[in-house]
Scaffold this active site. Sequence first.
Site, PDB file in Angstrom:
ATOM      1  N   GLY A  54       0.823  -1.200   0.000  1.00 28.63           N
ATOM      2  CA  GLY A  54       0.000   0.000   0.000  1.00 28.63           C
ATOM      3  C   GLY A  54       0.856   1.248   0.000  1.00 28.63           C
ATOM      4  N   SER A  55       0.354   2.312  -0.589  1.00 31.58           N
ATOM      5  CA  SER A  55       1.035   3.600  -0.499  1.00 31.58           C
ATOM      6  C   SER A  55       0.836   4.182   0.903  1.00 31.58           C
ATOM      7  CB  SER A  55       0.469   4.564  -1.542  1.00 31.58           C
ATOM      8  OG  SER A  55       0.790   4.118  -2.834  1.00 31.58           O
ATOM      9  N   GLY A  56       1.550   5.255   1.178  1.00 32.06           N
ATOM     10  CA  GLY A  56       1.430   5.897   2.482  1.00 32.06           C
ATOM     11  C   GLY A  56       2.609   5.582   3.391  1.00 32.06           C
ATOM     12  N   HIS A  57       3.526   4.725   2.887  1.00 27.08           N
ATOM     13  CA  HIS A  57       4.710   4.365   3.671  1.00 27.08           C
ATOM     14  C   HIS A  57       5.980   4.962   3.068  1.00 27.08           C
ATOM     15  CE1 HIS A  57       2.082   1.583   5.688  1.00 27.08           C
ATOM     16  NE2 HIS A  57       1.875   0.881   4.592  1.00 27.08           N
ATOM     17  N   LYS A 105       5.888  -7.788   2.443  1.00 25.44           N
ATOM     18  CA  LYS A 105       5.595  -7.570   3.864  1.00 25.44           C
ATOM     19  C   LYS A 105       4.391  -8.446   4.243  1.00 25.44           C
ATOM     20  CE  LYS A 105       5.035  -2.999   3.963  1.00 25.44           C
ATOM     21  NZ  LYS A 105       4.848  -2.809   2.512  1.00 25.44           N
ATOM     22  N   ASP A 110      -1.385  -8.280   0.694  1.00 25.30           N
ATOM     23  CA  ASP A 110      -0.124  -8.323  -0.047  1.00 25.30           C
ATOM     24  C   ASP A 110       0.269  -9.761  -0.347  1.00 25.30           C
ATOM     25  OD1 ASP A 110      -0.128  -5.617   0.340  1.00 25.30           O
ATOM     26  OD2 ASP A 110       1.720  -5.520   1.499  1.00 25.30           O
ATOM     27  N   HIS A 215       0.128   0.828   9.904  1.00 25.19           N
ATOM     28  CA  HIS A 215      -1.139   1.413   9.450  1.00 25.19           C
ATOM     29  C   HIS A 215      -1.934   1.933  10.647  1.00 25.19           C
ATOM     30  CE1 HIS A 215       0.046  -1.894   6.769  1.00 25.19           C
ATOM     31  NE2 HIS A 215      -0.253  -1.048   5.819  1.00 25.19           N
TER      32      HIS A 215
END
Lengths: 329, 329
Positions: A54-57, A105, A110, A215
């Site tokens: 996911g994006s945001g990391h 991860k 994922d 998250h």
Amino acid sequence: MKKFINSIESLLDESERGFASAHADIVRFNAEPRFMARTAPRAPGKVALISGGGSGHEPLHTGFVGLGMLDAACPGQVFTSPTPDQMLAAAQATETGGGVLFIVKNYAGDVMNFEIAAEMLECPHDTVLVHDDVSIPEHQGMGRRGVAGTTVVEKIVGAAAEAGMDLDGCKILGERVVRATASMGVALTSCTVPALGKPTFEIADNEMEMGVGIHGEKGRERMALAGATEIVEHLTQAIDGELKPAAGQPALLHVNGFGATPLMELYLVYHLAREFWGKRGVNVVRSLVGNFTTSLDMAGCSVTLTLLDEEMIRLWDAPVHTAALRWGC
Amino acid sequence: MKKFINSIESLLDESERGFASAHADIVRFNAEPRFMARTAPRAPGKVALISGGGSGHEPLHTGFVGLGMLDAACPGQVFTSPTPDQMLAAAQATETGGGVLFIVKNYAGDVMNFEIAAEMLECPHDTVLVHDDVSIPEHQGMGRRGVAGTTVVEKIVGAAAEAGMDLDGCKILGERVVRATASMGVALTSCTVPALGKPTFEIADNEMEMGVGIHGEKGRERMALAGATEIVEHLTQAIDGELKPAAGQPALLHVNGFGATPLMELYLVYHLAREFWGKRGVNVVRSLVGNFTTSLDMAGCSVTLTLLDEEMIRLWDAPVHTAALRWGC
């Protein structure tokens, strides 16, 4: 929600186009399906290393694409797994006869989507699962989450692949790094996912979330806010109890910010963590301090320790040229 | 106040010790008086470049100490000027016959204390004053503040000094970079100074502070929160109106985070700023995106444009080995 965005729908695309144009010497952006691939030439037969999530990391994983690290990264929507077609397209675009190694991860979405992509892939391939978050019991539910130790795995395996290590070797090395790595994080505030528009969780001014996931998932316990030494000891004791380093053991100490914590505080955490292991005779020979595996705008940090051997030190030191890590070239 | 600290009194010391041990290959920390000096050998007669300012803007300036950039940095208390004895000691520790150039952000305390240090210094010395914040009128009060353009000045003059440019040359070059550089920032939230323990200013959920300084000082106006394109146009138009770049002009575009804004948003801002100047024929040939001149935990960012000539491009590209900027070595 106070963010620099035009719309939820355009956020990722505008951000990734910015990233790709700022780093046009390092990456090229494939918009459909979405992946970021390195521009540096690959030796024929080099294992293609592909990660994503996911994006945001950010900078994880797109900031780690480039010479000496990843061949491609597949960003999903914010905190949402990328889809198998992204991984498949990234693999097909970067594979040059040496096979594909996915670095994943440990999150249900994922893992599932990388598995589907792997099944569709016709060339040799394998997967390294990163599960370094010791805040969670090892065999509970999905098991341990993959967090900031991912950077260490991607750097070390990336250097090995660049130097010509084959697929089996990269897989074995990656799992060795995963076993040698443990992380734990603490959040002082929640992050705010743009599509949700409000904090993921509520937390009082005198509380912290110990063992938080990247998250904002709950970890070990909601605790009263404490001084830095006490907070750091919670993290370092959990990690130390897991890895049980011997006196004299060389190690890499990585203090990772979740996004909204100033560098000044991260270096203070590093100082305290290093003192903790110094007293136990652990020899911190490599260090990484900064925001690498972030959780949007969450205040907090994680500590990661990797027990190093000579090969891992050599591979950590090997040249890398990505947006977020760069040395030796 | 939610921060990783043990006490207000020990914060800086613990943080700086962490920084110095994490980067022992690059810097050494002098605790009394407080400065961070490079470990890389200096050619005899190399101009000693020294900067400094209040802490809380990290990685500026300590993260820019090292080969190809600063010889030493003097951190003050949070948002508080360092004292003349720090600057004098840093100068005496690093000067090797080529004189000393102070790079000073235009704040009353910094300017005064660097002037006092300069008066006490017996070797040749000079000062470059950075005043790139175009949110403020040029000749009002103390004049324009020095903000994120400082990174560009320190990198380019640092490379020139490393290559053997003399004191006069470095001073002239530094002032040329300052004239070619303009910045403006916007804050979405306030920062919280540890000793104060609460936000520096109040700001509603639907407001932003346009033209903010790097300590949370007011800028142009308190405005209603807007979409990213509108926000970025406020910043870029102010900069463009100041620098008036010709079509075809090569430029460096620096999007700087204030500390709590995710990279995803900074790259989005970069994308929009680059589009703005792309439409005007400005040729963005170099880029820097990330948290470099921060304001503790403030959410927000600034945009900096530097109009480049061939010499400046060559010096920007020259090797640098610091904690925060590293390439070519």
